[in-house]
Design a protein around this motif. Structure first.
Motif, mmCIF file in Angstrom:
data_model
loop_
_atom_site.group_PDB
_atom_site.id
_atom_site.type_symbol
_atom_site.label_atom_id
_atom_site.label_comp_id
_atom_site.label_asym_id
_atom_site.label_seq_id
_atom_site.Cartn_x
_atom_site.Cartn_y
_atom_site.Cartn_z
ATOM 1 N N ASN A 40 26.006 11.630 67.477
ATOM 2 C CA ASN A 40 24.705 11.884 68.536
ATOM 3 C C ASN A 40 23.554 13.065 68.786
ATOM 4 O O ASN A 40 24.018 13.734 69.623
ATOM 5 C CB ASN A 40 24.477 10.370 69.813
ATOM 6 N N GLY A 41 22.404 13.051 68.875
ATOM 7 C CA GLY A 41 21.603 14.804 69.457
ATOM 8 C C GLY A 41 21.730 15.291 68.107
ATOM 9 O O GLY A 41 21.166 16.455 68.102
ATOM 10 N N ALA A 42 22.309 15.236 66.829
ATOM 11 C CA ALA A 42 22.406 16.053 65.884
ATOM 12 C C ALA A 42 21.206 16.499 65.451
ATOM 13 O O ALA A 42 20.894 17.266 64.550
ATOM 14 C CB ALA A 42 23.872 15.584 64.737
ATOM 15 N N GLY A 43 20.594 15.355 65.364
ATOM 16 C CA GLY A 43 18.753 16.158 64.876
ATOM 17 C C GLY A 43 18.439 14.814 63.592
ATOM 18 O O GLY A 43 17.515 15.050 63.369
ATOM 19 N N GLY A 206 26.588 12.261 50.386
ATOM 20 C CA GLY A 206 26.409 12.250 51.735
ATOM 21 C C GLY A 206 26.554 13.567 52.225
ATOM 22 O O GLY A 206 26.582 15.191 51.541
ATOM 23 N N TYR A 207 25.807 13.955 53.470
ATOM 24 C CA TYR A 207 25.627 15.629 53.409
ATOM 25 C C TYR A 207 25.456 15.114 55.342
ATOM 26 O O TYR A 207 26.128 13.946 55.922
ATOM 27 C CB TYR A 207 24.293 15.274 54.141
ATOM 28 N N LEU A 208 26.131 16.082 56.409
ATOM 29 C CA LEU A 208 26.346 16.415 58.072
ATOM 30 C C LEU A 208 25.503 17.569 58.662
ATOM 31 O O LEU A 208 25.532 18.335 57.819
ATOM 32 C CB LEU A 208 28.546 17.117 57.735
ATOM 33 N N LEU A 209 24.456 16.607 58.624
ATOM 34 C CA LEU A 209 23.910 17.260 60.163
ATOM 35 C C LEU A 209 24.542 17.574 61.622
ATOM 36 O O LEU A 209 25.478 17.151 62.126
ATOM 37 C CB LEU A 209 22.657 16.622 60.474
ATOM 38 N N SER A 210 25.034 19.382 61.367
ATOM 39 C CA SER A 210 25.780 19.940 62.470
ATOM 40 C C SER A 210 25.402 21.269 62.849
ATOM 41 O O SER A 210 24.674 22.325 61.812
ATOM 42 C CB SER A 210 26.923 19.498 62.400
ATOM 43 N N GLY A 211 24.481 21.137 64.054
ATOM 44 C CA GLY A 211 24.431 22.294 64.688
ATOM 45 C C GLY A 211 22.844 23.008 63.763
ATOM 46 O O GLY A 211 22.429 24.107 64.769
ATOM 47 N N GLY A 212 21.825 22.169 63.487
ATOM 48 C CA GLY A 212 20.778 22.229 63.447
ATOM 49 C C GLY A 212 20.577 22.270 61.488
ATOM 50 O O GLY A 212 19.979 23.237 61.143
ATOM 51 N N ARG A 213 22.053 22.460 61.190
ATOM 52 C CA ARG A 213 21.849 22.766 59.594
ATOM 53 C C ARG A 213 22.419 21.911 59.007
ATOM 54 O O ARG A 213 23.507 20.679 59.509
ATOM 55 C CB ARG A 213 23.277 24.416 59.655
ATOM 56 N N LEU A 214 22.224 21.421 56.990
ATOM 57 C CA LEU A 214 22.840 20.211 56.921
ATOM 58 C C LEU A 214 23.792 21.052 55.638
ATOM 59 O O LEU A 214 23.794 21.940 54.857
ATOM 60 C CB LEU A 214 21.870 19.869 55.904
ATOM 61 N N PHE A 215 24.909 19.894 56.055
ATOM 62 C CA PHE A 215 25.855 20.979 55.657
ATOM 63 C C PHE A 215 26.210 19.843 53.551
ATOM 64 O O PHE A 215 26.272 18.115 54.482
ATOM 65 C CB PHE A 215 27.289 20.859 55.661
ATOM 66 N N ASN A 216 26.540 19.885 52.575
ATOM 67 C CA ASN A 216 26.817 18.988 51.408
ATOM 68 C C ASN A 216 28.408 18.707 52.241
ATOM 69 O O ASN A 216 28.909 19.102 52.023
ATOM 70 C CB ASN A 216 27.046 19.257 50.114
#
Length: 229
Positions: A40-43, A206-216
């Motif tokens: 929650n709040g990751a963007g 799938g992708y993970l949005l964390s710390g304002g960055r997007l990761f595969n």
């Protein structure tokens, strides 16, 4: 082949705040089905709003079908082909009846009133909601509103769907209808959900949005995510 949707270096901050998105690079191919995780709040919602032109990035570029999205004409073209489901269904239902809400998009695409009505009824039937066509949206349950909002975008025959927490408020039967529809559709899909089981069923990437960055996020890595990731 060019991607359907491409983001290059997208950065976004709310006024006076730290960047929510930091140089996001992403592409969605025609027919591809991708899931988006994040706390929650990751963007996640912010990213979707930027894609749909509801927020303007401070840096970066969005391309749709290989063409830069730079102005109102470009956004109109994108919105005609990309259906966006808001997290809150009340943001999409505003007509006196559900049928009128679902027919609104087809009417704007140039269909006659009779054609738009037929399209709306067929779409509601697809979601097992034809019996609710004449109901005012405010009288629907949360899950019914969610599927009704989805019907408003499906009626426009989009080539891509961007869905923000689509299972919120759905009972087991409604969720099953949604899963079957998304698995069967030829439209590209980008879906954010805290429901790990659902997102595993309807997406292949799938992708993970964390710390304002997007990761595969390879499928094996998804197993480490909590159920409500």
């Amino acid at each position: 082949m060019r991607p359907l949707l491409e983001l290059k270096g997208i950065t976004f901050s709310y006024p006076g705040g730290e960047p929510v998105l930091k140089g996001i690079d992403f592409q969605l191919d025609f027919g591809e089905k991708a899931g988006l995780w994040g706390c929650n709040g990751a963007g996640k919602t912010t990213l979707f709003h930027v894609i749909m032109g509801l927020e303007r990035p401070s840096a970066g570029e969005i391309l749709f079908e290989g063409r830069p999205v730079t102005g109102r004409k470009d956004l109109t073209a994108l919105r005609r082909k990309v259906g966006f489901l808001f997290q809150d269904a009340d943001d999409q239902l505003f007509c006196p009846t559900l049928l009128e809400d679902v027919a609104f998009g087809p009417l704007n695409l140039g269909l006659s009133p009779d054609e738009a009505r037929s399209k709306a009824i067929a779409t509601l039937d697809l979601l097992d909601m034809a019996n609710l066509a004449d109901r005012p949206p405010y009288s629907l349950s949360g899950g019914q509103k969610k599927l009704g909002a989805l019907a408003t975008i499906l009626a426009m025959d989009p080539i891509a769907l961007i869905l923000d927490e689509p299972t919120g408020g759905l009972d087991e039967d409604a969720r099953a209808i949604l899963e079957q529809l998304l698995i069967a559709t030829d439209a590209a899909l980008l879906v954010a959900s805290h429901d790990k089981d659902f997102i595993e069923k309807v997406t292949s990437k799938g992708y993970l949005l964390s710390g304002g960055r997007l990761f595969n996020l390879p499928r094996d890595d998804r197993q480490a995510l909590p159920k409500e990731a």
